[in-house]
Design a protein around this motif. Structure first.
Motif, PDB file in Angstrom:
ATOM      1  N   UNK A 101       0.845  -1.196   0.000  1.00 39.50           N
ATOM      2  CA  UNK A 101       0.000   0.000   0.000  1.00 39.50           C
ATOM      3  C   UNK A 101       0.878   1.243   0.000  1.00 39.50           C
ATOM      4  N   UNK A 102       0.715   2.152  -0.966  1.00 39.34           N
ATOM      5  CA  UNK A 102       1.544   3.367  -0.972  1.00 39.34           C
ATOM      6  C   UNK A 102       1.228   4.319   0.179  1.00 39.34           C
ATOM      7  N   UNK A 103       0.012   4.201   0.804  1.00 42.27           N
ATOM      8  CA  UNK A 103      -0.320   5.086   1.922  1.00 42.27           C
ATOM      9  C   UNK A 103       0.593   4.843   3.112  1.00 42.27           C
ATOM     10  N   UNK A 104       0.826   3.555   3.420  1.00 46.21           N
ATOM     11  CA  UNK A 104       1.621   3.220   4.609  1.00 46.21           C
ATOM     12  C   UNK A 104       3.102   3.509   4.387  1.00 46.21           C
ATOM     13  N   UNK A 105       3.529   3.572   3.109  1.00 46.88           N
ATOM     14  CA  UNK A 105       4.948   3.830   2.830  1.00 46.88           C
ATOM     15  C   UNK A 105       5.358   5.223   3.303  1.00 46.88           C
ATOM     16  N   UNK A 106       4.460   6.208   3.135  1.00 52.22           N
ATOM     17  CA  UNK A 106       4.779   7.563   3.598  1.00 52.22           C
ATOM     18  C   UNK A 106       4.888   7.638   5.109  1.00 52.22           C
ATOM     19  N   UNK A 107       4.018   6.914   5.825  1.00 49.61           N
ATOM     20  CA  UNK A 107       4.074   6.915   7.291  1.00 49.61           C
ATOM     21  C   UNK A 107       5.345   6.250   7.796  1.00 49.61           C
ATOM     22  N   UNK A 108       5.769   5.142   7.158  1.00 46.39           N
ATOM     23  CA  UNK A 108       6.998   4.444   7.571  1.00 46.39           C
ATOM     24  C   UNK A 108       8.217   5.310   7.308  1.00 46.39           C
ATOM     25  N   UNK A 109       8.223   5.963   6.172  1.00 49.51           N
ATOM     26  CA  UNK A 109       9.361   6.833   5.833  1.00 49.51           C
ATOM     27  C   UNK A 109       9.449   8.026   6.781  1.00 49.51           C
ATOM     28  N   UNK A 110       8.293   8.550   7.188  1.00 42.36           N
ATOM     29  CA  UNK A 110       8.284   9.713   8.070  1.00 42.36           C
ATOM     30  C   UNK A 110       8.711   9.363   9.492  1.00 42.36           C
ATOM     31  N   UNK A 111       8.247   8.210   9.992  1.00 40.34           N
ATOM     32  CA  UNK A 111       8.512   7.851  11.389  1.00 40.34           C
ATOM     33  C   UNK A 111       9.873   7.175  11.548  1.00 40.34           C
ATOM     34  N   UNK A 112      10.154   6.174  10.690  1.00 45.07           N
ATOM     35  CA  UNK A 112      11.383   5.384  10.844  1.00 45.07           C
ATOM     36  C   UNK A 112      12.521   5.843   9.944  1.00 45.07           C
ATOM     37  N   UNK A 113      12.220   6.652   8.943  1.00 42.41           N
ATOM     38  CA  UNK A 113      13.261   7.118   8.027  1.00 42.41           C
ATOM     39  C   UNK A 113      13.733   6.062   7.060  1.00 42.41           C
TER      40      UNK A 113
END
Length: 508
Positions: A101-113
């Motif tokens: 899912x591309x939605x969760x990719x932005x959240x992972x990148x923002x929180x975990x880098x």
């Protein structure tokens, strides 16, 4: 060298896989597609790093809701933080995480880098994981996998339906769609009964023009040759006019219609009663729609009417969607085809859509129709936002907005200046606060009455129980006394001589 890790969200838990020789795989995408079908080939491509099962069904549902909304759950954050390798800082060692899912990719990148991707070879790798997942994870079978997927799917759909914000709006949407369908059906059925009965009594269609009244008259008249003077009162009750009833009587005596058989007449009567029932149901449906729209959008309904407000909500999808629309969109809502046709041909765009059915635009002059439609759309946008976000909905703002539109119509016709918007809204705010206080007081009184009634019912039940208890105790005592008398009167033959012996011994 870049390393690719793939996150797979399953109904039973989270799984993290490492893709071997990622750069070569990216070059040979067709070979990856072929190897996804064969388990032995796919095992050489993918290796399981970690698997974290969900603790319960509620935990799985909570994680699924957060994933669907594009929010990083604490469980997923902990799983990725513990199992993903830490960045070494070298430029050659790049880490990529493949997600579905591309939605969760932005959240992972923002929180975990962590850099995430969902294109390239990732969809094919996920397809292979999805197909061979029970064989890749130890202790997981096809049966347990299907059970977990079925249970989580039902729970997710149930939660989405249960916590749907627009569930009240859906009732209005279905009701207005049914009203439109009923209008079409009633009109077609009315034309059919007029055409059918006109073979027998053609003059009746010209005398009685109303469809509902025509069907009722058909049910009373039946065969025109059997129509007598005694039926004039019944016709007057239906037609609501003595002259029309007399005209029906006169026309029946000199009608040029053909004779009709009893079987045809029975079918016409059945069809007429069905049409009358449809008219009655449409009336009840209008009342239901009026009550519903006053609960959900009282300001919008008082501004433009029940049916137009319901059609706007239905066309937008929900009241929240309508509240998000600007006034320019509400103005042409329902005229999308005309708008795009005008944009293609570079002609004039439409001035109004569904709001044309309100009485304000019909009352305005030809030169002022566009101006009043723009003004009305502005007020509709304000009313829909108040209805959507107000805690205690009242129709105070709708009445004040309606007065503003009326004043604007008078300004276009006669030139009398309307009051300022700030003054009108200030008065409406004060009235709305008073109406809210009255509603709160009424609710408190209702709650007090309900509590009193509950206490009275509980006290009454206790009194009934006590009375029943004393009555049953008295009945038991009377029953025991009767049993003792019966025992004394009815004694077995063996017991009687024993008592006599005892008496003889005493006398001796």
């Amino acid at each position: 060298m870049s390393h690719l890790y793939v996150l797979y969200e399953h109904a039973s838990g989270y799984a993290l896989f490492r893709v071997k020789e990622f750069e070569e795989i990216g070059a040979f995408l067709t070979q990856v597609e072929q190897s996804a079908l064969d388990l032995s080939k796919f095992n050489s491509v993918v290796k399981l790093i970690a698997f974290a099962p969900f603790t319960s069904g509620l935990n799985a549902l909570d994680n699924l809701n957060s994933i669907s909304e594009g929010v990083l759950h604490e469980d997923l954050k902990l799983f990725l933080d513990t199992n993903l390798p830490k960045p070494s800082g070298k430029k050659d060692n790049k880490l990529q995480l493949g997600v579905a899912d591309p939605k969760i990719s932005g959240a992972i990148n923002e929180v975990l880098g962590v850099q995430c991707t969902h294109v390239g070879a990732v969809p094919e790798v996920l397809r292979g994981i999805r197909q061979h997942f029970p064989n890749l994870v130890k202790g997981l079978t096809d049966k347990s996998q299907s059970k977990a997927q079925l249970g989580l799917g039902h729970a997710y759909s149930r939660s989405k339906v249960k916590f749907n914000v627009n569930r009240v709006d859906n009732m209005i949407i279905q009701a207005i769609n049914l009203v439109d369908q009923l209008d079409k059906d009633v009109n077609t059925f009315s034309m059919r009964i007029r055409e059918w009965y006109s073979y027998h009594f053609p003059e009746l269609a010209k005398i009685v023009t109303d469809n509902n009244m025509f069907a009722k008259v058909v049910r009373i008249v039946k065969n025109r040759k059997e129509l007598t003077d005694d039926m004039v009162e019944q016709l007057e009750e239906v037609v609501m006019d003595s002259s029309k009833a007399q005209a029906i009587m006169d026309a029946s005596k000199s009608s040029m219609g053909m004779d009709i058989s009893p079987i045809d007449l029975i079918n016409i009567q059945l069809f007429a009663s069905r049409v009358i029932d449809m008219f009655d149901y449409r009336k009840r449906l209008h009342e239901y729609l009026h009550s519903k729209i006053n609960q959900v959008a009282p300001n919008l309904s008082s501004l433009i009417g029940d049916q137009v407000a319901a059609r706007l909500i239905s066309h937008a999808g929900s009241l929240t969607n309508l509240a998000k629309y600007p006034a320019s969109t509400i103005q042409i809502l329902g005229a999308e085809k005309a708008l795009f046709r005008a944009l293609k041909t570079k002609s004039n765009t439409p001035k109004y859509g569904l709001i044309f059915h309100s009485s304000f635009i019909g009352r305005a002059g030809t030169t002022n129709k566009g101006r009043i439609s723009r003004y009305l759309a502005n007020k509709c946008a304000i009313a829909s936002r108040i209805d959507c976000f107000a805690d205690i909905p009242t129709n105070v703002f709708g009445d004040s907005l309606q007065k503003q539109v009326e004043d604007r119509l008078k300004f276009y016709e006669s030139g009398t200046l309307p009051p300022k918007n700030a003054e009108v809204m200030h008065e409406a705010v004060l009235k709305a606060e008073e109406a809210k206080n009255e509603i709160i007081k009424k609710d408190k009184k209702k709650k007090k009455k309900e509590k009193k009634n509950k206490k009275k019912e509980e006290n009454g039940e206790e009194m009934v129980v006590e009375e029943n208890g004393t009555a049953t105790n008295g009945n038991v005592e009377e029953h025991m006394e009767e049993m003792k008398l019966d025992e004394e009167q009815v004694v077995d033959g063996e017991e009687q001589p024993k008592k006599k012996k005892k008496k003889n011994k005493k006398s001796e």
